[in-house]
Every structure is written in structure tokens, then in C-alpha cells.
Scaffold this motif. Structure first.
Motif, short mmCIF file in Angstrom:
data_model
loop_
_atom_site.label_atom_id
_atom_site.label_comp_id
_atom_site.label_asym_id
_atom_site.label_seq_id
_atom_site.Cartn_x
_atom_site.Cartn_y
_atom_site.Cartn_z
N MET A 242 36.31 -2.35 2.33
CA MET A 242 34.88 -2.47 2.09
C MET A 242 34.10 -2.93 3.33
SD MET A 242 32.91 -4.68 -0.87
CE MET A 242 34.13 -4.17 -2.06
N PRO A 243 33.26 -2.08 3.90
CA PRO A 243 32.24 -2.57 4.83
C PRO A 243 31.07 -3.11 4.01
CG PRO A 243 32.11 -0.19 4.66
CD PRO A 243 33.26 -0.62 3.78
N PHE A 244 30.49 -4.22 4.45
CA PHE A 244 29.38 -4.79 3.71
C PHE A 244 28.54 -5.67 4.64
CE2 PHE A 244 32.18 -8.39 3.74
CZ PHE A 244 31.36 -9.51 3.63
N GLY A 245 27.34 -5.97 4.19
CA GLY A 245 26.49 -6.88 4.92
C GLY A 245 25.49 -7.52 3.98
N ALA B 47 28.16 -8.00 -7.94
CA ALA B 47 28.25 -9.12 -6.99
C ALA B 47 26.98 -9.24 -6.17
CB ALA B 47 29.45 -8.92 -6.07
N ILE B 48 26.35 -8.11 -5.86
CA ILE B 48 25.09 -8.11 -5.11
C ILE B 48 23.93 -8.53 -6.00
CG2 ILE B 48 23.37 -6.53 -4.10
CD1 ILE B 48 25.73 -5.05 -2.78
N ASP B 49 23.90 -8.04 -7.23
CA ASP B 49 22.79 -8.32 -8.14
C ASP B 49 22.72 -9.79 -8.55
OD1 ASP B 49 22.19 -5.64 -8.08
OD2 ASP B 49 22.96 -5.21 -10.09
N ALA C 241 21.59 -7.09 0.27
CA ALA C 241 22.96 -6.72 0.61
C ALA C 241 23.22 -5.24 0.36
CB ALA C 241 23.94 -7.56 -0.20
N GLN C 242 24.25 -4.72 1.03
CA GLN C 242 24.73 -3.35 0.86
C GLN C 242 26.25 -3.38 1.01
OE1 GLN C 242 22.09 -1.27 0.39
NE2 GLN C 242 20.53 -2.70 1.16
N ALA C 243 26.94 -2.52 0.29
CA ALA C 243 28.40 -2.48 0.38
C ALA C 243 28.91 -1.12 -0.06
CB ALA C 243 29.02 -3.58 -0.48
N ILE C 244 30.09 -0.76 0.45
CA ILE C 244 30.79 0.44 0.00
C ILE C 244 32.26 0.09 -0.20
CG2 ILE C 244 31.43 2.82 0.50
CD1 ILE C 244 29.04 2.94 2.43
N ARG C 245 32.73 0.25 -1.43
CA ARG C 245 34.16 0.03 -1.70
C ARG C 245 34.91 1.35 -1.51
NH1 ARG C 245 35.97 -3.46 -6.67
NH2 ARG C 245 34.84 -1.89 -7.91
N ILE C 246 36.01 1.29 -0.76
CA ILE C 246 36.84 2.46 -0.49
C ILE C 246 38.03 2.41 -1.43
CG2 ILE C 246 38.10 3.75 1.27
CD1 ILE C 246 36.44 2.19 3.38
N GLY D 98 29.34 2.90 -3.80
CA GLY D 98 28.27 2.30 -3.03
C GLY D 98 27.42 1.37 -3.87
N ALA D 99 26.97 0.28 -3.26
CA ALA D 99 26.13 -0.71 -3.94
C ALA D 99 24.99 -1.10 -3.02
CB ALA D 99 26.95 -1.94 -4.32
N SER D 100 23.80 -1.29 -3.60
CA SER D 100 22.60 -1.59 -2.81
C SER D 100 21.75 -2.62 -3.54
CB SER D 100 21.80 -0.30 -2.59
OG SER D 100 20.64 -0.55 -1.82
N ASP D 101 21.18 -3.55 -2.79
CA ASP D 101 20.47 -4.69 -3.36
C ASP D 101 19.10 -4.31 -3.90
OD1 ASP D 101 19.45 -7.29 -3.89
OD2 ASP D 101 20.73 -8.10 -2.31
N PRO D 102 18.80 -4.63 -5.16
CA PRO D 102 17.45 -4.38 -5.68
C PRO D 102 16.39 -5.27 -5.08
CG PRO D 102 18.77 -5.57 -7.29
CD PRO D 102 19.70 -5.18 -6.18
#
Length: 525
Positions: free
Chosen positions: A424-427, A455-457, A499-504, A512-516
Motif C-alpha cells: 500500500m502506498p499512502f499519504g 480507516a481514512i473516513d 488522505a489517499q491510499a491504494i491497497r495492492i 483505492g481510497a480517498s478522503d472525503p
């Protein structure tokens, strides 16, 4: 799986590639680049440069970046330091003699040489597939055609526009007024700069007319920058640092970024049974606040230009974490660690991309404060960062302002590896909050089994400046319990970070996940 009765976001699932970032146009462009044969590095650079047009209050070619990436099919993680240095004439004693206790934020004294353009050109040449001109074409198009101002961007524009001065007011205001949500923002001068960089590489930015335009704006505001300062800039390859939390290896960019702080925080939290606590309860928020205070205090003393500090291993040490954890009382808040003399702020963009060959890129890019220094060049409208405010003026400190040094940076890209495999790359954007954000995100995954989007939400809290900021997602009962523990609890006007993340997935599926809390999204194909 989320409760579909409630507002929320589902994760984005795809197999060929995903981008997650804070503006939809940048995510779309990144996916387009991959569909045209580009790899994750090409896509991340294309999206990042466009973010400087979509979110000019957050970032731009007058800023810096840090990058982590893994090669296609590989599990090793590499790093690149795209941060700039103070001009050779920078002098802490002169500022102190002028009555300053800190580097003044919105002045030429806070402007370091922009490092992002060199980083993008270097990474494109060495690790991309497409020509630089192809990568920059989308940003050139949107800089000329215009981008409708998104809701979060519009809100940030209002709160930060007061620092714009001189030429910056011409380029970033409309008739002296803040542009409204939905209005088109155009940057034709930056389009021309990007065309020149596409044709002639970084020299088109750091030398000649573009550099002269930036130097003139700096000279007008008292800057001591020279053409030699700009021409000398080069970014550097770096060696990532890492730590392990419950089987997951957290990989961070080394100093002058603050990634070591996130590793130290997780090492402190590992001394407690976080998983036995309520994920949204007061005991967990309390322990996280205390770990934040202690880890950030260590950070404030140690992190600096890597050429001027040699104590990173102290922050990565398990013994350091055990010693600090022993100072935490479960029934009482510690006094807040002494505040930094160097400035901290929240304004940053982050983009992550994974492609069909599973190259993964984690890239963070910023001009520091909202609209940076507030200084822009006259002809091209390049808004200059104020990263020099990350220096201290304290004599003898490793992060003391001096010519040719890189300042302490808040921005940190992250990457997770498990069982030797990059997963997972994330920030987590948010200025000084970022190490706390990294630690909370990893803990949400490891301690509570959350998927990346959940986890981001999840609500956030953050101890800083003598107060514990607690988002509205927490209950009043939790806020009361934290107050009873001695925290000065406040509900911040603005949501904490983004935050943003991508699980491989081992099964070949990308998630993919993106912060609201931001305007962006994850997009895949």
C-alpha cells in the motif's frame, strides 16, 4: 463493508491501475496517462503538476516534493528528495539582529529554491516511460483552458488569500476579489513555463527567463537569492527509513522530512494494547495525543537537513520508544511539548498511483502555507513556497537557517510492506499532523481491521499548540472524558488532514481510497 444506510464512500476496485488524489481531474489525467501506455511514475507526475493548477493554494511548480516508489514487479522501495535549499546569502544571525525570533512567513526570507520541477524531470527521465512533453500536456491544457474551482479549494482560497501580495494578487485574484466556487482559474504563464520545461528540461526553469522572472520578484521583496542559487539546484536520491508495527512495515522518506516521527509514534503506541480499546473511545485518543507530544518533541530537536543531523537512528530506536512510552500516564495528560520555533501548516497535496505492472508511487507536493510566501513572479505567475519558515533561528540547532541548507519539511509520503511485499502506498496531508495521521491510519488497519477507506473516513484527533483538536465525528461523551484527563479539547473549524491510499491485493485487485475531507477521489480502470 460500510453501512449503506449512511453517507460514505465505497472503495474503488480495479485491476489495471488506480490513482487516488485530492482533485478528480488529476485522478482522471493519471488514469488517462496509464491507458496511453505510461507507468505509475508518468501518471503521478502528470497528476501532481495538474494539482498545482487545480489547487494553487496548496501546491505548484514554485514548491517542493518528496517521492517514494517501488519498481514494477519489485518490492524494494526507493526515495527521492525534491526539496530546495536556502539561498547562499541566508543568515540566521542577520534575522535575529533584525528583531526576528522566527523566519518571517510571508517574506522573501522564507523562500527556498523550488525543488519539484527538477524532481519531476529527473524521475520522468530515469523511471518513466513517456516523454516529458506527453506527461506535462494535460497540465498545460488545463492551465490555458481553465479549471473550475472546487468547493474545498474555494474555501481554502478565502482563508489564505489575504497573504497574496504584488504580482500574486494579479495572478490569483479576479479584479482584486477572491474567485468563487465554479469560477474558472487559468494560469497561462505557467502553461508557457511547462511548455519550455517539456522542450528543454529543468534548465528552462532554473536558468534563463523563467528564473530571472522569479529572481526579480524576490529582489522586489528584499530577497538575497541569486541566479547561481537557482542554477545550482539538484534533487537527490535518498535511502528510505522504516519501522514495523504488528507485522506491517511502515516505510518513510528520511530527513529532512518528518517521516521518522511517524515510526517513533507507532513504536510508542506498540507499548500499549491499542487493539483492546474502542477505536473511537477516549483512552485511544488520549494515548495517541501523548505519543504525539513525545514523538514531536524528539522531532523538534533532531530532524534537519540530512547533511546536518546524524541522530535519525535515535528516533527509530525501540529503546527510545520504550523510554518515552514509560512517561505516559493513562489517567492524566502530559504538558504539551514546547512549540516549534519553525512554522507548521497544513497546505499540501498528495497523489498515489499503482499501474498494471504494480509499480507503486507515493508522491507529496507542497508550497507549505496557503499560497506559500504570497510572492509570485510577474510574467509567469509562479507562486513561491515559504519552506524556509521550516528553519529555526536558534544558534547551534541542526535545523538553523543557513545558506545552502534544506529546511525541516512537514510533508511525508508513506508506503506499507507486509511479508516483504509492497501492499500500500499512502499519504496523509495536513502539515505537522502528518506523522500522527500516518500512525493513526496504520493503527486503524492493524489494530481494528479497517479497510483503507474506513480507516481514512474515521474521525481524527490531534494534540498541538496546547490543545487537543477533536473532530465532530467523536461523541460529546468522548470529548468530556478527554477534558477530564486534562486535555484542552477544541473542535476545529476545519477537518483534520486528508488522505489517499491504494491497497495492492495479492489476488491482483487494486483498492483505492480517498478522503472525503478533500475534493478528490480514487479512479481506476
Amino acid at each position: 463493508m460500510r453501512d449503506f444506510h449512511l453517507p460514505g464512500r465505497s472503495p474503488v476496485l480495479a485491476t489495471s491501475g488506480i490513482c487516488a488524489t485530492s482533485h478528480p481531474l488529476a485522478a482522471k489525467v493519471a488514469v488517462d496517462v496509464m491507458e496511453r501506455g505510461g507507468n505509475a511514475m508518468d501518471a503521478a507526475i502528470a497528476g501532481a503538476v495538474l494539482l498545482g493548477i487545480c489547487e494553487p493554494q496548496m501546491t505548484g511548480i514554485g514548491g517542493d516534493c518528496f517521492v517514494l516508489w517501488s519498481d514494477a514487479g519489485g518490492q524494494d522501495v526507493h526515495a527521492f528528495n525534491g526539496s530546495g535549499r536556502a539561498p547562499a546569502a541566508a543568515n540566521a544571525a542577520a534575522l535575529r539582529d533584525g528583531g526576528h525570533e522566527t523566519v518571517p512567513l510571508y517574506t522573501a526570507d522564507a523562500v527556498t529554491i523550488p525543488g519539484a520541477v527538477d524532481a519531476f524531470c529527473t524521475l520522468s527521465r530515469e523511471h518513466g516511460k513517456l516523454d516529458l512533453a506527453d506527461i506535462l500536456a494535460p497540465a498545460i491544457h488545463y492551465a490555458e483552458a481553465g479549471v473550475p474551482i472546487a468547493p474545498r479549494v474555494a474555501a481554502d482560497w478565502i482563508t489564505s488569500s489575504h497573504i497574496l501580495k504584488g504580482h500574486a494578487r494579479t495572478h490569483y485574484l479576479t479584479g482584486g476579489e477572491v474567485p468563487q466556487m465554479g469560477a474558472l482559474f487559468r494560469a497561462p504563464g505557467q502553461a508557457e513555463v511547462l511548455r519550455r520545461v517539456a522542450a528543454n528540461g529543468p534548465a528552462a526553469f532554473y536558468e534563463g527567463e523563467v528564473a530571472e522572472d522569479m529572481l526579480a520578484a524576490l529582489a522586489e521583496t528584499g530577497g538575497a537569492h541569486t541566479a547561481a542559487d537557482f542554477a545550482a539546484h539538484r534533487g537527490d536520491a535518498a535511502t528510505p527509513i522504516s519501522g514495523t508495527y504488528k507485522g506491517r512495515e511502515l516505510i518513510e522518506h528520511p530527513p529532512n522530512g518528518q517521516g521518522a516521527t511517524a515510526i517513533l509514534m507507532l513504536n510508542i503506541l506498540a507499548q500499549f494494547d491499542i487493539a483492546a480499546m474502542d477505536a473511537l473511545g477516549a483512552p485511544r485518543a488520549h494515548l495517541e495525543a501523548e505519543a504525539t507530544k513525545l514523538a514531536y518533541d524528539a522531532r523538534n530537536r533532531i530532524i534537519a537537513d540530512p547533511d546536518h543531523t546524524a541522530r535519525t537512528e535515535f528516533m527509530l530506536s525501540a529503546e527510545t520508544a520504550r523510554t518515552l512510552a514509560a512517561m505516559i500516564r493513562p489517567d492524566r495528560a502530559l504538558d504539551q511539548a514546547a512549540p516549534l520555533t519553525e512554522a507548521m501548516h497544513r497546505d499540501t497535496v498528495y497523489i498515489t498511483v499503482v499501474d498494471k505492472d504494480r509499480m507503486a508511487v507515493s508522491l507529496i507536493y507542497s508550497i507549505f502555507h496557503g499560497f506559500g510566501s504570497g510572492i509570485a513572479s510577474e510574467k509567469f505567475g509562479i507562486l513561491l513556497q515559504n519552506r524556509g519558515a521550516g528553519f529555526t533561528l536558534e544558534p547551534g540547532h541542526p535545523n538553523k537557517l543557513a545558506g545552502g541548507k534544506r529546511p525541516f519539511h512537514t510533508i511525508i509520503p508513506g508506503m506499507l510492506r507486509e511479508g516483504g511485499r509492497v501492499i500500500m502506498p499512502f499519504g496523509v496531508m495536513g502539515g505537522a499532523y502528518q506523522p500522527c495521521g500516518h500512525a493513526r491510519f496504520v493503527s486503524n488497519l492493524a489494530d481494528f481491521g479497517m479497510d483503507p477507506q474506513t480507516a481514512i473516513d474515521a474521525p481524527r484527533s490531534y494534540a498541538a499548540d496546547g490543545a487537543l483538536r477533536v473532530e465532530r465525528g467523536y461523541s460529546d461523551a468522548v470529548r468530556a472524558a478527554l477534558s477530564d484527563l486534562g486535555h484542552k479539547v477544541i473542535v476545529p473549524d476545519e477537518a483534520i488532514g486528508g488522505a489517499q491510499a491504494i491497497r495492492i491485493g495479492a489476488d491482483g485487485v487494486l483498492e483505492g481510497a480517498s478522503d472525503p475531507r478533500k475534493d478528490g477521489c480514487a479512479l481506476g480502470y
